[in-house]
Design an enzyme around this catalytic site. Structure first.
Site, short mmCIF file in Angstrom:
data_model
loop_
_atom_site.label_atom_id
_atom_site.label_comp_id
_atom_site.label_asym_id
_atom_site.label_seq_id
_atom_site.Cartn_x
_atom_site.Cartn_y
_atom_site.Cartn_z
N GLU A 27 14.29 39.27 -25.86
CA GLU A 27 13.60 38.10 -26.42
C GLU A 27 14.55 37.39 -27.38
O GLU A 27 15.39 38.03 -28.03
CB GLU A 27 12.33 38.62 -27.11
N ASP A 28 14.42 36.08 -27.46
CA ASP A 28 15.32 35.32 -28.34
C ASP A 28 15.11 35.61 -29.82
O ASP A 28 16.05 35.84 -30.57
CB ASP A 28 15.19 33.80 -28.07
N GLY A 41 12.96 31.07 -23.83
CA GLY A 41 14.02 31.20 -24.83
C GLY A 41 14.99 32.36 -24.61
O GLY A 41 16.13 32.31 -25.02
N PHE A 87 14.06 26.74 -39.02
CA PHE A 87 13.72 26.47 -37.63
C PHE A 87 15.00 26.38 -36.82
O PHE A 87 15.84 25.51 -37.02
CB PHE A 87 12.89 25.20 -37.45
N ARG A 119 18.15 23.76 -25.59
CA ARG A 119 18.32 25.20 -25.41
C ARG A 119 19.77 25.55 -25.10
O ARG A 119 20.23 26.65 -25.35
CB ARG A 119 17.44 25.71 -24.25
N ASP A 155 9.41 36.30 -34.90
CA ASP A 155 9.04 35.51 -36.07
C ASP A 155 7.83 36.19 -36.71
O ASP A 155 8.00 37.17 -37.44
CB ASP A 155 8.77 34.08 -35.56
N ASP A 172 14.51 26.27 -28.56
CA ASP A 172 14.35 24.85 -28.26
C ASP A 172 13.77 24.04 -29.40
O ASP A 172 13.13 24.55 -30.31
CB ASP A 172 13.43 24.70 -27.06
#
Ligand code: IMP
Ligand code: MG
Length: 178
Positions: free
Chosen positions: A102-103, A45, A155, A168, A106, A162
Site C-alpha cells: 500500500e502507498d 496508489g 498532503f 501519480r 494515514d 494523487d
C-alpha cells in the site's frame, strides 16, 4: 486540471525512495523465504510501489490487485471503506501468506478494513508493507509490518499518490505547502 508540479516541494527524492524500497525488499525476502506468498497490491496508489518493490523481491509469488476507497476527491478519509474492484481470484488464499502493498497509511482505516477483509479467506497470514506512514494521524489500532518512511502530516503527491487522481506519475514524494 491545473499543472501543480512546479508548486510541489520535495519530501523524499526518487533516489531515497528507491534505496529504501531495495532495503524493504531484502527484509521481506528474508522473512518469507521458502513460503507460499501472494502479493496484494492496493490500487490505485500502490501500483508504483508494487512494481518497484516486487521486481526486487527474491521470492516466488503470485499477485492480485484490489481497489478500496474512502476518499473520493477529498483529502480526508470518510472512514466508509468499500471494495471498488475485488480480487481477481480468491481460490487458494488459505494456502498463502498474503502481503499487502500500500502507498500510505494515514488514519489506518483502509489498512484495517483490508486486513480484516482478507482474513475472511483464512490465509496462512496477512502482513502489510506501506511506503509511507503518517503515524501522527492514526485513529485505528493497527501497525504496518514494514514501513518505508514515517512522514509528517502533509498532503502527499507523487509516486502513486494523487491529487484529484492526477500526478501519480511524479517520481518523487512531494507535497503542497499549505
Ligand atoms: P487511511 O484509511 O486514512 O489510512 O488512508 C489511506 C488511504 O488514503 C491511502 O491508501 C491513500 O489512498 C489515501 N491517502 C492518505 N493520505 C494521502 C496523501 O497524503 N495523499 C494522497 N492520498 C492519501
Ligand atoms: Mg490508496
Amino acid at each position: 486540471m491545473k499543472d501543480i508540479r512546479s508548486e510541489l516541494k520535495v519530501l523524499l527524492d526518487a533516489e531515497k525512495v528507491q534505496n529504501r524500497i531495495a532495503e524493504l525488499a531484502v527484509e521481506i525476502s528474508n522473512d518469507f523465504k521458502d513460503k507460499a506468498v501472494k502479493i496484494i497490491c492496493v490500487l490505485r496508489g500502490g501500483i508504483f510501489f508494487t512494481v518497484d518493490l516486487t521486481k526486487k523481491l527474491d521470492l516466488i509469488f503470485d499477485m492480485d490487485f484490489v481497489e478500496i476507497s474512502s476518499y473520493g476527491n477529498d483529502q480526508e478519509s470518510s472512514g466508509n471503506i468499500v471494495v471498488k474492484k475485488d480480487l481477481t481470484d480468491t481460490e487458494n488464499l488459505n494456502e498463502k501468506h498474503l502481503i499487502i502493498l500500500e502507498d500510505i497509511i494515514d488514519t489506518g482505516k483502509s489498512l484495517k478494513f483490508l486486513t480484516e477483509y482478507l482474513k475472511k479467506f483464512n490465509p496462512l497470514s496477512v502482513s502489510s508493507c506501506v511506503l509511507l506512514d503518517k503515524k501522527s494521524r492514526r485513529t485505528e489500532n493497527i501497525v504496518a509490518d514494514y514501513v518505508g518512511f514515517v512522514i509528517p502530516d502533509k498532503f502527499i503527491i507523487g509516486y502513486g499518490l494523487d491529487y484529484c487522481n492526477y500526478f501519480r506519475n511524479v517520481d518523487y514524494i512531494g507535497y503542497l505547502e499549505n
